[in-house]
Every structure is written in structure tokens, then in C-alpha cells.
Design a protein around this motif. Sequence first.
Motif, PDB file in Angstrom:
ATOM      1  N   MET A  40       0.856  -1.150   0.000  1.00 38.32           N
ATOM      2  CA  MET A  40       0.000   0.000   0.000  1.00 38.32           C
ATOM      3  C   MET A  40       0.911   1.224   0.000  1.00 38.32           C
ATOM      4  O   MET A  40       1.847   1.312   0.798  1.00 38.32           O
ATOM      5  CB  MET A  40      -0.899  -0.024   1.237  1.00 38.32           C
ATOM      6  N   TYR A  41       0.639   2.137  -0.907  1.00 37.76           N
ATOM      7  CA  TYR A  41       1.477   3.328  -1.039  1.00 37.76           C
ATOM      8  C   TYR A  41       0.826   4.587  -0.490  1.00 37.76           C
ATOM      9  O   TYR A  41       1.480   5.577  -0.227  1.00 37.76           O
ATOM     10  CB  TYR A  41       1.875   3.536  -2.497  1.00 37.76           C
ATOM     11  N   ARG A  42      -0.474   4.559  -0.356  1.00 42.74           N
ATOM     12  CA  ARG A  42      -1.254   5.629   0.276  1.00 42.74           C
ATOM     13  C   ARG A  42      -2.678   5.105   0.393  1.00 42.74           C
ATOM     14  O   ARG A  42      -2.986   4.021  -0.102  1.00 42.74           O
ATOM     15  CB  ARG A  42      -1.187   6.927  -0.527  1.00 42.74           C
ATOM     16  N   ALA A  43      -3.525   5.845   1.033  1.00 41.60           N
ATOM     17  CA  ALA A  43      -4.912   5.415   1.200  1.00 41.60           C
ATOM     18  C   ALA A  43      -5.501   5.036  -0.155  1.00 41.60           C
ATOM     19  O   ALA A  43      -5.423   5.793  -1.124  1.00 41.60           O
ATOM     20  CB  ALA A  43      -5.728   6.525   1.842  1.00 41.60           C
ATOM     21  N   GLY A  44      -6.018   3.807  -0.265  1.00 36.86           N
ATOM     22  CA  GLY A  44      -6.659   3.336  -1.488  1.00 36.86           C
ATOM     23  C   GLY A  44      -5.720   2.839  -2.568  1.00 36.86           C
ATOM     24  O   GLY A  44      -6.169   2.343  -3.592  1.00 36.86           O
ATOM     25  N   ASP A  45      -4.417   2.962  -2.394  1.00 36.08           N
ATOM     26  CA  ASP A  45      -3.442   2.570  -3.414  1.00 36.08           C
ATOM     27  C   ASP A  45      -2.781   1.243  -3.022  1.00 36.08           C
ATOM     28  O   ASP A  45      -1.735   1.221  -2.392  1.00 36.08           O
ATOM     29  CB  ASP A  45      -2.384   3.662  -3.577  1.00 36.08           C
ATOM     30  N   VAL A  46      -3.435   0.155  -3.385  1.00 37.73           N
ATOM     31  CA  VAL A  46      -2.942  -1.185  -3.097  1.00 37.73           C
ATOM     32  C   VAL A  46      -2.403  -1.781  -4.386  1.00 37.73           C
ATOM     33  O   VAL A  46      -3.068  -1.733  -5.416  1.00 37.73           O
ATOM     34  CB  VAL A  46      -4.062  -2.083  -2.525  1.00 37.73           C
ATOM     35  N   ARG A  47      -1.205  -2.344  -4.353  1.00 39.76           N
ATOM     36  CA  ARG A  47      -0.560  -2.888  -5.551  1.00 39.76           C
ATOM     37  C   ARG A  47      -0.084  -4.317  -5.313  1.00 39.76           C
ATOM     38  O   ARG A  47       0.226  -4.687  -4.186  1.00 39.76           O
ATOM     39  CB  ARG A  47       0.663  -2.042  -5.925  1.00 39.76           C
ATOM     40  N   VAL A  48      -0.001  -5.069  -6.384  1.00 40.06           N
ATOM     41  CA  VAL A  48       0.636  -6.384  -6.358  1.00 40.06           C
ATOM     42  C   VAL A  48       1.947  -6.214  -7.105  1.00 40.06           C
ATOM     43  O   VAL A  48       1.958  -5.764  -8.250  1.00 40.06           O
ATOM     44  CB  VAL A  48      -0.245  -7.461  -7.032  1.00 40.06           C
ATOM     45  N   GLU A  49       3.062  -6.541  -6.449  1.00 36.46           N
ATOM     46  CA  GLU A  49       4.373  -6.298  -7.031  1.00 36.46           C
ATOM     47  C   GLU A  49       5.255  -7.532  -6.941  1.00 36.46           C
ATOM     48  O   GLU A  49       5.079  -8.369  -6.054  1.00 36.46           O
ATOM     49  CB  GLU A  49       5.073  -5.156  -6.285  1.00 36.46           C
ATOM     50  N   ASN A  50       6.200  -7.625  -7.843  1.00 34.41           N
ATOM     51  CA  ASN A  50       7.245  -8.640  -7.754  1.00 34.41           C
ATOM     52  C   ASN A  50       8.335  -8.108  -6.837  1.00 34.41           C
ATOM     53  O   ASN A  50       8.711  -6.944  -6.922  1.00 34.41           O
ATOM     54  CB  ASN A  50       7.837  -8.931  -9.133  1.00 34.41           C
ATOM     55  N   VAL A  51       8.813  -8.951  -5.942  1.00 34.48           N
ATOM     56  CA  VAL A  51       9.882  -8.576  -5.019  1.00 34.48           C
ATOM     57  C   VAL A  51      10.991  -9.619  -5.121  1.00 34.48           C
ATOM     58  O   VAL A  51      10.758 -10.729  -5.595  1.00 34.48           O
ATOM     59  CB  VAL A  51       9.364  -8.464  -3.564  1.00 34.48           C
ATOM     60  N   PRO A  52      12.198  -9.282  -4.675  1.00 35.64           N
ATOM     61  CA  PRO A  52      13.298 -10.255  -4.747  1.00 35.64           C
ATOM     62  C   PRO A  52      12.993 -11.502  -3.904  1.00 35.64           C
ATOM     63  O   PRO A  52      12.274 -11.435  -2.905  1.00 35.64           O
ATOM     64  CB  PRO A  52      14.489  -9.499  -4.155  1.00 35.64           C
ATOM     65  N   ASP A  53      13.552 -12.630  -4.320  1.00 29.66           N
ATOM     66  CA  ASP A  53      13.412 -13.860  -3.545  1.00 29.66           C
ATOM     67  C   ASP A  53      14.083 -13.671  -2.191  1.00 29.66           C
ATOM     68  O   ASP A  53      15.154 -13.070  -2.097  1.00 29.66           O
ATOM     69  CB  ASP A  53      14.051 -15.042  -4.276  1.00 29.66           C
ATOM     70  N   PRO A  54      13.472 -14.185  -1.130  1.00 31.29           N
ATOM     71  CA  PRO A  54      14.072 -14.047   0.195  1.00 31.29           C
ATOM     72  C   PRO A  54      15.285 -14.942   0.353  1.00 31.29           C
ATOM     73  O   PRO A  54      15.459 -15.926  -0.375  1.00 31.29           O
ATOM     74  CB  PRO A  54      12.945 -14.485   1.130  1.00 31.29           C
TER      75      PRO A  54
END
Length: 69
Positions: free
Chosen positions: A1-15
Motif C-alpha cells: 500500500m502506497y497511500r490510502a486506497g493505493d494497493v498494488r501487487v508487485e514482484n519482489v526479490p526472492d528471500p
Amino acid sequence: MYRAGDVRVENVPDPTLVNSTDALVRVTRGCICGSDLWPYKDMEPTESGRRMGHEAIGIVEDVGSMSAR
């Protein structure tokens, strides 16, 4: 979430294992609960975002050297 109402699905590095007490879990099912949604209406903007969700089911893939095996 980047701000109110801004929800995103993102690729992140493998843990990776960083600490000796870490565990790597492959999440097979996940969800969010009501407490994850509290900031949905009033979260201040942020450039880095904030990951949501803390309820998951998964398979332990690896553990650090100090974890019970």
C-alpha cells in the motif's frame, strides 16, 4: 500500500536466510484481515510502500542454523 486506497501487487526479490533463526516459507495461500485494512482510508503517501498481510499458509523450504530441525 502506497497511500490510502493505493494497493498494488508487485514482484519482489526472492528471500534469503539472513539470521541463524530465519526460516524461508513458500506461501501457498495468503489473505489479509481487518487490521491490514485500517490504513486503507487514511494512510499518508509513502514512496517505499508498506506490505500488507500477515496471515499465510505455506511450506518451510529452509531454516537457519539455530532453528529447530
